[in-house]
Design an enzyme around this catalytic site. Structure first.
Site, short mmCIF file in Angstrom:
data_model
loop_
_atom_site.label_atom_id
_atom_site.label_comp_id
_atom_site.label_asym_id
_atom_site.label_seq_id
_atom_site.Cartn_x
_atom_site.Cartn_y
_atom_site.Cartn_z
CG HIS A 104 8.90 -3.72 -8.55
ND1 HIS A 104 10.04 -3.64 -7.79
CD2 HIS A 104 8.69 -2.47 -9.05
CE1 HIS A 104 10.49 -2.40 -7.81
NE2 HIS A 104 9.69 -1.67 -8.59
CG HIS A 106 6.32 -0.36 -12.63
ND1 HIS A 106 5.80 0.48 -11.68
CD2 HIS A 106 7.61 -0.56 -12.29
CE1 HIS A 106 6.75 0.79 -10.79
NE2 HIS A 106 7.86 0.16 -11.15
P1 AMP Z 1 10.18 1.41 -8.46
O1 AMP Z 1 10.27 2.92 -8.44
O2 AMP Z 1 10.30 0.81 -9.82
O3 AMP Z 1 11.10 0.76 -7.44
O4 AMP Z 1 8.68 1.09 -8.04
C1 AMP Z 1 8.24 0.94 -6.75
C2 AMP Z 1 6.76 1.17 -6.78
O5 AMP Z 1 6.19 0.66 -5.58
C3 AMP Z 1 6.36 2.65 -6.87
O6 AMP Z 1 5.59 2.84 -8.05
C4 AMP Z 1 5.54 2.87 -5.59
O7 AMP Z 1 4.44 3.74 -5.80
C5 AMP Z 1 5.10 1.46 -5.24
N1 AMP Z 1 4.80 1.22 -3.84
C6 AMP Z 1 5.56 1.58 -2.78
N2 AMP Z 1 4.98 1.15 -1.63
C7 AMP Z 1 3.84 0.50 -1.99
C8 AMP Z 1 2.82 -0.16 -1.27
N3 AMP Z 1 2.83 -0.26 0.07
N4 AMP Z 1 1.79 -0.71 -1.98
C9 AMP Z 1 1.75 -0.61 -3.32
N5 AMP Z 1 2.70 -0.01 -4.07
C10 AMP Z 1 3.73 0.55 -3.40
#
Ligand code: AMP
Ligand code: ZN
Length: 120
Positions: A104, A106
Site C-alpha cells: 500500500h 500512503h
Molecule cells: P502501514 O503501517 O504502512 O502498514 O499502514 C497501514 C495503514 O492502514 C495505517 O495507516 C492504518 O491506519 C491503516 N488502516 C488500518 N485499517 C484500516 C481500515 N480498516 N481502513 C482504512 N485504513 C486502515
C-alpha cells in the site's frame, strides 16, 4: 502471490467485505481514506491484486507498481494538493511501523509535513 487472501485486511477492503471511504479507483488499483490519518490528507492506494509489499510488487508486477504510483498522483490532483505538495510512502518492516501485509502506498499532504527519520 496475487490471489485474494481471505485473511488479508486490504484484500477484504478491495472486495467490499470491510467498508472503506473510496477516493479513487482504476481497473487495477483502489484508493481509500486511512482510518487513522497522519496528515490533513491521508489516502492509501492498493493494488487490487494481493502482493505482500512494495518490493515483491515491483518484482512480480512492475506495471502494477507504476499503476499504484500513478493512482497516488491522481489522488493528489483530486484532493487539491498537487501544487502544495505531498509525500508518497511505502513502509516495510517493524522499524517503519508497517502493520498491513498487502502492498500500500500512503499519500500524505494537505498541510506542512514533519521531517523524516527519527522520532523527535
Ligand atoms: P502501514 O503501517 O504502512 O502498514 O499502514 C497501514 C495503514 O492502514 C495505517 O495507516 C492504518 O491506519 C491503516 N488502516 C488500518 N485499517 C484500516 C481500515 N480498516 N481502513 C482504512 N485504513 C486502515
Ligand atoms: Zn491482500
Amino acid at each position: 502471490m496475487s490471489s485474494p487472501d481471505p485473511e488479508c485486511l486490504f484484500c477484504r477492503i478491495v472486495a467490499g467485505d470491510i467498508p472503506s471511504t473510496a477516493v479513487y479507483e482504476t481497473g487495477t488499483t483502489y484508493a481509500f481514506r486511512d482510518i487513522n490519518p497522519q496528515a490533513a490528507t491521508h489516502v492509501l492506494v492498493v493494488p487490487r491484486e494481493h502482493h505482500e509489499d512494495s518490493g515483491t510488487l515491483a518484482a512480480e508486477a512492475p506495471e502494477l507498481l507504476a499503476d499504484v504510483i500513478l493512482s497516488g498522483v491522481e489522488v493528489a490532483k483530486q484532493e487539491g494538493i498537487e501544487s502544495s505538495g505531498y509525500r508518497l510512502v511505502f513502509n516495510t518492516g517493524p522499524d517503519a511501523g508497517r502493520t498491513v501485509f498487502h502492498a500500500h502506498l500512503h499519500v500524505l499532504g494537505g498541510e506542512q509535513l514533519g521531517l523524516f527519520g527519527r522520532p523527535h
